[in-house]
Enzyme design. Structure first.
Site, PDB file in Angstrom:
ATOM      1  N   HIS A 144       0.848  -1.195   0.000  1.00  0.00           N
ATOM      2  CA  HIS A 144       0.000   0.000   0.000  1.00  0.00           C
ATOM      3  C   HIS A 144       0.888   1.252   0.000  1.00  0.00           C
ATOM      4  O   HIS A 144       0.668   2.175  -0.779  1.00  0.00           O
ATOM      5  CB  HIS A 144      -0.909  -0.037   1.240  1.00  0.00           C
ATOM      6  CG  HIS A 144      -1.675   1.226   1.489  1.00  0.00           C
ATOM      7  ND1 HIS A 144      -2.995   1.368   1.167  1.00  0.00           N
ATOM      8  CD2 HIS A 144      -1.296   2.413   2.031  1.00  0.00           C
ATOM      9  CE1 HIS A 144      -3.404   2.576   1.504  1.00  0.00           C
ATOM     10  NE2 HIS A 144      -2.379   3.244   2.034  1.00  0.00           N
ATOM     11  N   GLU A 145       1.906   1.255   0.847  1.00  0.00           N
ATOM     12  CA  GLU A 145       2.794   2.424   0.928  1.00  0.00           C
ATOM     13  C   GLU A 145       3.562   2.615  -0.374  1.00  0.00           C
ATOM     14  O   GLU A 145       3.733   3.727  -0.851  1.00  0.00           O
ATOM     15  CB  GLU A 145       3.766   2.287   2.106  1.00  0.00           C
ATOM     16  CG  GLU A 145       3.105   2.241   3.479  1.00  0.00           C
ATOM     17  CD  GLU A 145       2.146   3.395   3.704  1.00  0.00           C
ATOM     18  OE1 GLU A 145       2.314   4.460   3.091  1.00  0.00           O
ATOM     19  OE2 GLU A 145       1.201   3.213   4.483  1.00  0.00           O
ATOM     20  N   GLU A 226      -6.127   6.956  -0.967  1.00  0.00           N
ATOM     21  CA  GLU A 226      -6.088   5.759  -0.129  1.00  0.00           C
ATOM     22  C   GLU A 226      -6.694   4.573  -0.885  1.00  0.00           C
ATOM     23  O   GLU A 226      -6.145   3.476  -0.876  1.00  0.00           O
ATOM     24  CB  GLU A 226      -6.865   5.981   1.178  1.00  0.00           C
ATOM     25  CG  GLU A 226      -6.202   6.960   2.127  1.00  0.00           C
ATOM     26  CD  GLU A 226      -4.775   6.557   2.466  1.00  0.00           C
ATOM     27  OE1 GLU A 226      -4.529   5.369   2.741  1.00  0.00           O
ATOM     28  OE2 GLU A 226      -3.893   7.444   2.436  1.00  0.00           O
TER      29      GLU A 226
END
Lengths: 403, 185
Positions: A144-145, A226
């Site tokens: 995700h990062e 996100e």
């Protein structure tokens, strides 16, 4: 994948321009409010502020942010598994360089990425995250990062965030000048007539609306990113369940991240400001509700491609507009997801032990294995001295870096 | 005069279009090459790690000579192979197999599992396996993008003119081979 990056950059660049325009307008209005006819001066001040902020956030933003969060850089030997997971995801994302890895000594499980481009990227995780998550879940979070890094989110989030701060600040100054300095000025400008009044009114409205507008733009941008990073995580790992179960575990934690503030909150994988802030799912939230993110990830129907995420997003939220730019969906990468494995319950104690050991070592403590089976953690002040084992009494000379 | 001008503009547009298509194809081909070299880095790393592993395990697993020899032999074959992507994929997959059975057998040796050196090597090799997997995933995506460009209209015209070749996928072994081997004691 590159189509996504490009579409993302175009959209973010537009928002940066809109924010800059908003900032200039506020500057102009502030000038007019201070003294009639000084609008251009105000515009100039706003421009200087904008240039300085942009330069600072471009060249120093990541180091400022890492310093604010109290994160410390680690090497491969400090935590081989974390390093390996980051390297695996770097390969999966097709990034050219392994990001620098930082650890925050905090019990709240959380993570963030920073750096203006993939060449200067860094990821930071808390000790709480390392203790809570198993390898698959950690992989989902790191992916995700790196999704943020790959999609070039970090730079734009930082620039838009800082501009939002400037707009709020300028509008605040303007409002004060308006209300406290208003009486004097009105007498002196009465003769200048109607036109002046209109300008002042417009300035007033602008100063009330601009900060609200700026914040809404910022929040919409950060929530969309996100979702995008979640979609990227599923694509990189081909295992949406990893991130889903990680998010679930993180949301069950009640700890609050000590070093996070409202300004830095949008950078984290989940809102770090405690459980109450996380429960709110309204316009003012920087993150989508976790339960929704988890449900989307679990509704991807055995696929891990962007179009599976898009479909799941529409089913779960009931919205017709998706999160993924249409140009990124055209490629049609065939990406079947790995089946969810049996829930892993073991290893939590072992992870806690390893993570605390790593933090001790980062603080220059020395470990000594005594023949009686005791493991001594010796503070750096005792280097070169003799100490006795408290259990068996045998004496050890403390050598530097004796693991 | 007008007709000539329109014609000229048209030619310029076509030239730019061809250039764009050609550059896109070259970009895709370079991506394939680049991601293949990433796989090779990881394969090489695995070849380098295996002798250490065999050395560490030897003392504990005297009875499992067969498993150890299979790993050493598979590694030797993987190091020596030179050839197409398919051939390399085949021997490397065989090596993955033998490694998996080695780690499965190691479960039965508590002493070995307490050895720090072994645990570190196991993490390294597991991670290298993952890295090979992710590098292959990225490579296959890149090959798919290139092959799509070569075969789909209209970029297929340009690909034909400049003789772009289709690339081969790095195939994962058949699903039944992916199962962890059953070890009976």
């Amino acid at each position: 994948m590159w189509e996504l990056v490009r579409a993302n950059q175009r959209r973010a660049a537009t928002l940066v321009v809109v924010m800059a325009a908003l900032l200039f307008m506020v500057g102009y209005a502030l000038g007019e409010a201070l003294a009639p006819g000084a609008g251009l001066g105000g515009l100039f001040v706003a421009f200087v502020v904008w240039v300085v902020l942009t330069l600072v956030s471009y060249f120093q933003g990541d180091s400022i942010f890492l310093a604010l969060s109290g994160a410390r850089r680690i090497e491969k030997k400090d935590n081989p598994q974390l390093y390996n997971v980051v390297e695996e995801m770097t390969i999966a994302a097709g990034l050219a360089r392994i990001p620098d890895i930082y650890v925050m000594d905090d019990a709240a499980p959380n993570a963030f990425a920073t750096g203006r481009d993939p060449q200067h990227a860094a990821v930071a995780v808390t000790a709480g995250l390392l203790e809570t998550l198993n390898r698959d879940e950690l992989q989902g979070v790191i992916a995700h990062e790196l999704g943020h890094v790959k999609n070039r989110d970090v730079l734009y989030m930082m620039m838009v965030g800082i501009m939002m701060g400037a707009i709020v600040l300028l509008a605040d100054v303007g409002a004060r000048v308006f209300f406290y300095g208003g009486g004097r000025r009105r007498t002196s400008t009465r003769s200048e007539g109607q036109g002046q009044l209109v300008i002042v009114l417009v300035a007033l409205v602008l100063m009330i609306l601009a900060p609200i507008l700026a914040q809404l733009i910022y929040l919409a941008l950060s929530r969309r990113r996100e979702y995008l990073a979640d979609a990227s995580s599923a694509l990189f790992t081909r295992y949406p369940e990893g991130l889903a179960s990680a998010l679930e575990k993180i949301s069950h934690s009640t700890a609050t991240l000590a070093s996070a503030t409202r300004a830095t909150a949008p950078m984290y994988i989940v809102n770090p400001l405690g459980a109450t802030a996380r429960g709110l799912a309204d316009l003012t939230s920087t993150h989508p509700p976790i339960s929704e993110r988890v449900r989307i990830l679990r509704s991807m129907g055995g696929g891990a491609a962007f179009r599976n995420y898009e479909q799941a997003f529409r089913t779960v939220t009931g919205r017709s507009g998706g999160v993924i730019p249409p140009s990124a969906l055209l490629g049609g990468e065939h990406a079947p997801a790995t089946e969810p494995a049996a829930p892993d319950t073991s290893g939590r104690l072992e992870r806690v032990r390893q993570t605390t050991d790593m933090l001790w070592r980062l603080n220059q403590y020395v470990f000594v294995a005594c023949p009686c089976g005791t493991r001594l953690k010796v503070p750096p002040a005792y280097l070169g001295r003799d100490i006795a084992c408290p259990h068996c009494g045998s004496v050890h000379r403390i050598q530097p870096s004796a693991a | 005069m007008i007709v000539g001008l329109v014609f000229l503009v048209l030619i310029v547009v076509v030239i730019f279009w061809v250039m764009g298509m050609y550059n896109g194809l070259v970009g895709s081909r370079n991506e394939v090459k680049n991601s293949w070299s990433q796989i090779e880095v990881q394969l090489k790393r695995r070849h380098d790690l295996i002798p250490n592993l065999v050395e560490t395990v030897k003392g504990y697993m005297g009875h499992e000579r067969g498993t150890l020899e299979a790993v050493t032999k598979a590694r030797q074959q993987a190091v020596e192979v030179t050839g197409s992507v398919e051939e390399r994929a085949k021997v490397e997959n065989a090596l993955s197999q033998t490694l998996r059975s080695l780690f499965a057998v190691a479960e039965a040796y508590p002493d070995l599992k307490a050895n720090q050196n072994f645990l570190a090597l196991q993490e390294e090799l597991t991670s290298t396996e993952n890295k090979i997997g992710f590098a292959r995933q990225y490579y296959n995506d890149a090959v798919l993008r290139l092959n799509n460009r070569i075969q789909m209209f209209p970029s297929s015209i340009i690909a034909g003119m400049f003789n772009f070749q289709l690339e081969t996928f790095f195939q994962v072994e058949a699903p039944e081979d992916r199962q962890v081997p059953q070890v009976k004691f």
